[in-house]
Write a protein that holds these residues in place. Structure first.
Motif, short mmCIF file in Angstrom:
data_model
loop_
_atom_site.label_atom_id
_atom_site.label_comp_id
_atom_site.label_asym_id
_atom_site.label_seq_id
_atom_site.Cartn_x
_atom_site.Cartn_y
_atom_site.Cartn_z
N GLY A 1 0.80 -1.23 0.00
CA GLY A 1 0.00 0.00 0.00
C GLY A 1 0.82 1.26 0.00
N TYR A 2 2.12 1.20 -0.10
CA TYR A 2 2.95 2.40 -0.17
C TYR A 2 3.10 2.86 -1.62
CZ TYR A 2 4.11 1.51 4.67
OH TYR A 2 4.02 1.32 6.02
N VAL B 1 15.46 1.75 -0.08
CA VAL B 1 16.30 0.79 0.65
C VAL B 1 17.59 1.53 1.04
CG1 VAL B 1 17.53 -1.42 0.61
CG2 VAL B 1 15.31 -1.20 -0.57
N SER B 2 18.02 1.35 2.23
CA SER B 2 19.29 1.95 2.67
C SER B 2 20.09 0.90 3.41
CB SER B 2 19.05 3.18 3.56
OG SER B 2 18.33 2.80 4.74
N LEU C 1 14.23 -0.97 5.05
CA LEU C 1 13.24 -0.76 3.97
C LEU C 1 12.24 0.29 4.48
CD1 LEU C 1 11.88 -1.58 1.24
CD2 LEU C 1 10.64 -3.35 2.53
N SER C 2 12.12 1.40 3.71
CA SER C 2 11.21 2.47 4.09
C SER C 2 10.15 2.61 3.01
CB SER C 2 11.96 3.81 4.24
OG SER C 2 12.99 3.68 5.20
N GLY C 3 8.97 3.07 3.38
CA GLY C 3 7.89 3.28 2.41
C GLY C 3 7.34 4.67 2.47
N GLU D 1 7.92 6.09 6.09
CA GLU D 1 7.85 5.25 7.28
C GLU D 1 8.82 4.10 7.12
OE1 GLU D 1 3.01 5.84 8.10
OE2 GLU D 1 3.83 3.88 7.47
N GLN D 2 9.46 3.70 8.25
CA GLN D 2 10.33 2.52 8.18
C GLN D 2 9.45 1.29 8.20
OE1 GLN D 2 13.79 2.46 10.82
NE2 GLN D 2 13.89 0.20 10.71
N VAL D 3 9.61 0.49 7.18
CA VAL D 3 8.73 -0.69 7.03
C VAL D 3 9.35 -1.90 7.73
CG1 VAL D 3 7.61 -2.26 5.37
CG2 VAL D 3 7.82 0.20 4.86
#
Lengths: 296, 207
Positions: free
Chosen positions: A222-223, A228-229, A273-275, A283-285
């Motif tokens: 849903g993002y 990615v870091s 993984l962030s979205g 947000e950090q996923v």
């Protein structure tokens, strides 16, 4: 002297009227027979006249012939006939001998004519070839110019495509395309806290490995986009991707990013993984711990 | 000397020469021809007349009832011919002497024979034209060359024709006789024409 030669001379003497008495009587007797002496004597006479006409007689015989044959009209006529026949035969022979020379000349001229004709034909043919080659040359020149223009355009297009490709690569989550000789390793990471670094999956890197693909498994959805870091446990950022807008994540498959192997430091590292939400907030996923081991 | 044979005398001559009349007539021609040549080769001025004189004498003896018992009747004719020739020897000698004188007197006998040769050549061309091409070619080949080359040529020709050289010689003799007779006739006609065109000169010989 052979018998035939004796006979020939005797017959010639008879014809010339110079035979000795006995010889003449013997031949008279033969002539009276119903045999062939008359023919023999006539042949001997003709040979004598022909020899005279050819100038083959010696002076004595020549004198005897003239004494007999020039003395009467019929004799002169016989001599004249012999001379005429001899001349006619000589002319015939000269003509016959001249024919091959004429034929030779004719053949030579024919060859010259044929050769000349061939040269003319060859010249015409070569001129035709030259004309065709010139036309081809002009066509090739035009075609060359077209190809050169196309080449320039293609080079420009290639440059543009290369630029676009580099741009795409730069913006791609997989990073730059690996070189042909590159060795790629893929590591599947699952989210979740690990008890300690010893429990984290290990990534062994050698000098031959140039690229690393990380497949990040996640149930998040849903993002609008993802990022990615890669960080150290101390919070040092090693690498960060561009925003990734993937199609809907398929169940059981993760998000794949590709990054150079040189990015990875030895030791424990954390992939985050962030979205980005529809409101624009990030947000950090999930985060993924891995242990990097370098060898060689 | 004109021929004085009447029909009866001629028939008796033929009977002498053989029982078959046609064969005898042929033999008569052969004998007469031989006699003409006989006198020619003895340098007689008028051989044909002398041959006829021989025939005339034999016919006269037959008419006088003389029986001629000869295995070869032609031999009898030649016996008479030798007598005639002996009788004419003085005349012949005179003729030869006169001829020699004529030759010496003539301003240029070579020019005369040359003129006759030119005339004969023109007539020969005409007569050759009447021969079949292969015969004409044969005649002209037969009389080409001189000496040993001519002998070789004639031998070669005979081989080509697959006949004996002697047979070829006789065949060519007959052909030459035909040609010579043709040329002689042609020359006679020309002479008549020329004589017709030529103005008559008083005292000119007509022989």
């Amino acid at each position: 002297m052979s018998l035939a030669e004796d006979r020939r001379k005797a017959l010639r003497r008879y014809v010339l009227g110079t035979s000795p008495g006995a010889e003449q009587e013997a031949l008279d007797g033969e002539l009276a027979q119903d045999g062939g002496l008359l023919d023999e004597l006539e042949v001997a006479e003709i040979d004598l006249l022909d020899a005279y006409a050819c100038g083959e007689l010696q002076a004595a015989e020549r004198g005897q012939v003239e004494e007999i044959y020039l003395a009467t009209p019929s004799g002169r006529r016989r001599l004249a006939f012999a001379r005429a026949l001899q001349r006619r035969a000589t002319v015939e022979k000269a003509h016959r001998l001249a024919v091959p020379r004429w034929a030779g000349l004719a053949a030579m001229w024919a060859l010259v004519a044929i050769g000349g004709g061939a040269l003319v034909w060859q010249n015409v043919s070569l001129r035709g070839d030259i004309g065709r080659l010139r036309t081809m040359q002009e066509e090739l020149t035009v075609r060359g110019k077209t190809l050169a223009r196309d080449a320039v355009e293609n080079q420009a297009e290639i440059a543009q495509l290369r630029a676009e490709l580099e741009s795409v690569v730069r913006e791609s989550p997989l990073g730059a395309l690996p070189a042909a000789a590159a060795t790629i390793v893929r590591m599947v990471l699952r989210p979740g806290l690990v008890r300690d670094a010893e429990g984290a999956p290990s990534l062994v890197l050698t000098e031959k490995i140039t690229w690393v693909e990380l497949e990040l498994m996640s149930a998040a959805d849903g993002y609008q986009s993802y990022t990615v870091s890669l960080e150290t446990p101390e919070g040092e950022s090693l690498w960060r991707s561009n925003p990734i807008v993937p199609p809907a994540l398929e169940r059981g498959r993760g998000l794949v990013v590709r990054l150079p192997a040189a990015t990875f430091k030895g030791g424990t590292l954390i992939a985050i993984l962030s979205g980005r939400t529809s409101s624009g907030s990030e947000e950090q996923v999930a985060d993924y711990t891995l242990r990097v081991l370098r060898r060689g | 000397m004109a021929l004085r044979l009447d029909e009866t005398a001629f028939e008796r001559l033929l009977e002498l020469l053989g029982p078959d009349r046609d064969r005898a007539a042929q033999r008569y021609e052969e004998v007469r021809r031989s006699l003409v040549r006989f006198f020619e080769w003895r340098g007689c001025a008028d051989p044909a007349s002398l041959a006829d004189e021989v025939m005339d004498r034999v016919a006269r003896r037959l008419s006088d009832g003389e029986a001629i018992q000869a295995a070869n009747p032609a031999g009898y004719f030649f016996g008479v011919a030798r007598n005639v020739w002996r009788e004419t020897l003085k005349t012949v000698q005179r003729h030869r002497t006169a001829s020699a004188d004529v030759s010496r007197i003539a301003s240029n006998p070579c020019r005369e024979i040359e003129r006759e040769t030119e005339a004969a050549l023109a007539c020969l061309e005409q007569c050759m034209g009447s021969l079949p091409p292969e015969t004409r070619g044969l005649v002209l080949q037969y009389y080409q060359d001189q000496g040993i080359r001519r002998i070789e040529r004639r031998r070669h020709l005979a081989a080509e024709l697959a006949i004996e050289p002697g047979t070829l010689r006789i065949r060519m003799l007959r052909l030459r006789e035909r040609l010579e007779a043709c040329v002689s006739g042609c020359l006679d006609r020309r002479q008549v024409t020329d004589d017709g065109r030529r103005p008559h000169v008083s005292g000119e010989s007509t022989t």
